[in-house]
Design an enzyme around this catalytic site. Structure first.
Site, PDB file in Angstrom:
ATOM      1  N   GLU A  74      24.907 -85.600  -9.755  1.00 23.63           N
ATOM      2  CA  GLU A  74      23.925 -86.398  -9.014  1.00 23.63           C
ATOM      3  C   GLU A  74      22.548 -86.175  -9.607  1.00 23.63           C
ATOM      4  OE1 GLU A  74      23.649 -85.818  -4.740  1.00 23.63           O
ATOM      5  OE2 GLU A  74      25.842 -85.792  -4.558  1.00 23.63           O
ATOM      6  N   GLU A 105      27.869 -79.382  -3.051  1.00 22.94           N
ATOM      7  CA  GLU A 105      26.712 -78.636  -2.560  1.00 22.94           C
ATOM      8  C   GLU A 105      27.012 -77.719  -1.380  1.00 22.94           C
ATOM      9  OE1 GLU A 105      23.587 -81.478  -1.761  1.00 22.94           O
ATOM     10  OE2 GLU A 105      23.332 -81.910  -3.884  1.00 22.94           O
TER      11      GLU A 105
HETATM   12  C1  GBH Z   1      22.259 -84.545  -2.223  1.00 14.63           C
HETATM   13  O1  GBH Z   1      21.669 -83.496  -1.547  1.00 14.63           O
HETATM   14  C2  GBH Z   1      23.505 -84.965  -1.522  1.00 14.63           C
HETATM   15  O2  GBH Z   1      24.660 -84.548  -2.205  1.00 14.63           O
HETATM   16  C3  GBH Z   1      23.579 -86.430  -1.230  1.00 14.63           C
HETATM   17  O3  GBH Z   1      24.582 -86.678  -0.294  1.00 14.63           O
HETATM   18  C4  GBH Z   1      22.223 -86.933  -0.812  1.00 14.63           C
HETATM   19  O4  GBH Z   1      22.244 -88.241  -0.370  1.00 14.63           O
HETATM   20  C5  GBH Z   1      21.295 -86.778  -1.971  1.00 14.63           C
HETATM   21  O5  GBH Z   1      21.300 -85.487  -2.470  1.00 14.63           O
HETATM   22  C6  GBH Z   1      19.862 -87.162  -1.696  1.00 14.63           C
HETATM   23  O6  GBH Z   1      19.286 -86.305  -0.766  1.00 14.63           O
HETATM   24  O7  GBH Z   1      14.680 -79.359   1.569  1.00 14.63           O
HETATM   25  O8  GBH Z   1      12.353 -79.360   0.860  1.00 14.63           O
HETATM   26  O9  GBH Z   1      13.669 -77.391   0.511  1.00 14.63           O
HETATM   27  C7  GBH Z   1      20.506 -82.975  -2.108  1.00 14.63           C
HETATM   28  C8  GBH Z   1      19.979 -81.936  -1.201  1.00 14.63           C
HETATM   29  C9  GBH Z   1      17.706 -81.809  -1.930  1.00 14.63           C
HETATM   30  C10 GBH Z   1      18.823 -79.990  -0.862  1.00 14.63           C
HETATM   31  C11 GBH Z   1      16.545 -80.912  -2.193  1.00 14.63           C
HETATM   32  C12 GBH Z   1      17.691 -79.106  -1.188  1.00 14.63           C
HETATM   33  C13 GBH Z   1      15.358 -78.953  -1.506  1.00 14.63           C
HETATM   34  C14 GBH Z   1      14.084 -79.488  -0.961  1.00 14.63           C
HETATM   35  N1  GBH Z   1      18.939 -81.106  -1.753  1.00 14.63           N
HETATM   36  N2  GBH Z   1      16.466 -79.859  -1.240  1.00 14.63           N
HETATM   37  S1  GBH Z   1      13.669 -78.852   0.587  1.00 14.63           S
END
Ligand code: GBH
Length: 457
Positions: free
Chosen positions: A351, A163
């Site tokens: 994931e 990511e």
């Molecule tokens: C992943 O990130 C990671 O790789 C992992 O380490 C983590 O534990 C897991 O997911 C759970 O979070 O912020 O309201 O605009 C995911 C990260 C989640 C980033 C959704 C963008 C968009 C919602 N993403 N997010 S918001």
């Protein structure tokens, strides 16, 4: 009944800083997350990953739980500060933990999938600018080279970055992740260097003649309009450009999206950190694309947001404990879009999963909402495969409850419950359900929301 292809890979994922602990063991140095977590007001209750799930010491028990679960593959990441604790110093002892882990996985017949960078940059590199410094790209290549030399014959599936959008924009733009900077220009520079370092490491991998597969993992969130207004439609384009195309286009088309280049250059001036030849490097051929999918973004036009002119509208109904809406159909549409617009190389869901406020009652964790979430997303993936989509595997996030970054230990994504007082592991009902899915290689469609049926029984 939906049956998956014979060769389909079922897995589970974790990341070094989120589970390992052992923060000072075997010469490990400091990461930007150790430092970020100490700053007041950044992380829930100022919690850190010093101990986390203590996987560093409990990996045998954890691999046994993986074997019992029946996963064919386990996705984990390497902690860079274990191998390079200080500037100019390689710490060979930092390899020992991963040797032990791989021994254990091999003994149980579980295939490793290794992520090289999942956000725990050594602080000595941050002190030189971190991902905004182009030299970090070369340090990343050095780090990867050690891993390929040491483990290239034992690990056949490599993910350069997890990511890069998060590492760049959450870390340098919004300041909610380490290193906690709030400068969009820095975030753009970081995003470019992350992509560039991906390309360089893939080139290195090829030049070493290694026989496995290498790719990258992106977090992709489809953008859907809040209303049918033309303003919202335009905001959706920008939001999609920001979150998805800014990474997909350079990787698979060899150029940044024109509309976003224009938008960013209007705001920040010429993006002169993009050098001649960079895009050729970034668009090197990948063996697969990893996708992390959690939800979609509902996007509306917003003049107050002076860079994008768009904002995400939060949802309140049918959301997880993160407040993220549950939209399995968007996973299907996302996969279809990748195939149509970008690439037909193998895809993996590296994931997918959900946080819920799980509780252990009489030795059991009845996380039926998680089972429903996983079931519905597996079904969306199956639909894509039925259409002829090249999806080859699925890693559930997460194997264990763990350190959820800025949320500390307050959010539980695991299919195994972790008691943070005793560090005892308890497989949740979703673990038992997933075990059956893997064993039968199929999912049973739920009927009428009846609990038993939700479990596919
Ligand atoms: C992943 O990130 C990671 O790789 C992992 O380490 C983590 O534990 C897991 O997911 C759970 O979070 O912020 O309201 O605009 C995911 C990260 C989640 C980033 C959704 C963008 C968009 C919602 N993403 N997010 S918001």
């Amino acid at each position: 009944m939906k049956t998956f292809p014979e060769s389909f890979t079922w897995g589970a994922a974790t990341a070094s800083y989120q589970i390992e602990g052992g923060a000072h063991a075997e010469g490990r140095g400091e990461s930007i997350w150790d430092r970020f977590a100490r700053q007041p007001g950044k992380v829930y209750k100022q919690q850190n990953g010093e101990i986390a799930c203590d996987h560093f010491h409990r990996y045998k028990e954890d691999v046994q739980l993986m074997a019992d679960l029946g996963i064919q593959s386990y996705r984990f990441s390497f902690a860079w500060p274990r191998l390079f604790p200080q500037e100019g110093r390689f710490n060979p002892e930092g390899l020992e933990f991963y040797k032990r882990l791989l021994d254990e996985l091999e003994a149980k017949g579980i295939t490793p999938s290794a992520t090289i960078y999942h956000w725990d940059l050594p602080t000595w590199l941050q002190d030189k600018g971190g991902w905004t410094n182009r030299e970090t790209v070369e340090h990343f290549v050095t780090f990867a080279k050690v891993l390929f030399e040491e483990f290239g014959s034992r690990i056949n599936s490599w993910i350069t970055h997890n990511e890069p959008w998060c590492a760049a924009f959450l870390g340098y733009g919004f300041g909610v992740h380490a290193p906690g900077h709030t400068d969009w220009n820095e975030a753009l520079i970081a995003s470019h260097h992350l992509l560039l370092s991906h390309g360089k490491v893939v080139e290195l991998y090829r030049s070493m003649g290694l026989k496995g597969e290498i790719g990258i993992t992106l977090n992709l969130s489809p953008a859907v309009p809040a209303t049918e207004s033309p303003e919202d439609a335009a905001a959706v384009e920008r939001s999609d450009g920001f979150a998805n195309r800014w990474f997909l286009d350079p990787l698979f088309k060899g150029s940044y999206p024109q509309d976003m280049l224009r938008l960013y250059e209007n705001r920040f001036g010429i993006l002169n950190f993009i050098k001649d030849g960079d895009l050729e490097t970034i668009s090197v051929q990948n063996d697969f694309l990893g996708i992390n999918y959690y939800s979609h973004n509902i996007v509306g036009a917003d003049d107050e947001n002076d860079v994008l002119g768009a904002r995400n509208i939060s949802e309140t109904v049918n959301v997880t404990d993160m407040g993220w809406g549950i939209h399995p159909d968007s996973l299907y549409h996302l996969l279809t879009r990748i195939k149509m617009e970008y690439t037909d190389i193998p895809l993996y869901i590296t994931e997918n999963g959900a946080a819920f406020p799980d509780q252990k009652v009489n030795g059991k964790v009845e996380d039926y909402e998680r089972i429903k979430y996983l079931h519905d997303h597996f079904a969306a993936a199956h639909r894509f495969i039925e259409d002829g989509g090249n999806l080859q595997g699925y890693y559930v996030w997460s194997f264990l409850d763990n350190y959820e970054w800025a949320f500390g230990f307050s959010k539980r994504f695991g299919i195994i419950y972790v008691d943070y007082e005793t560090l005892e592991r308890t497989p949740k009902e979703s673990y038992k359900w997933y075990q059956k899915v893997i064993k039968s290689n199929q999912i049973v469609t739920r009927r009428d929301g009846n609990r038993k049926n939700e479990l596919g029984e």
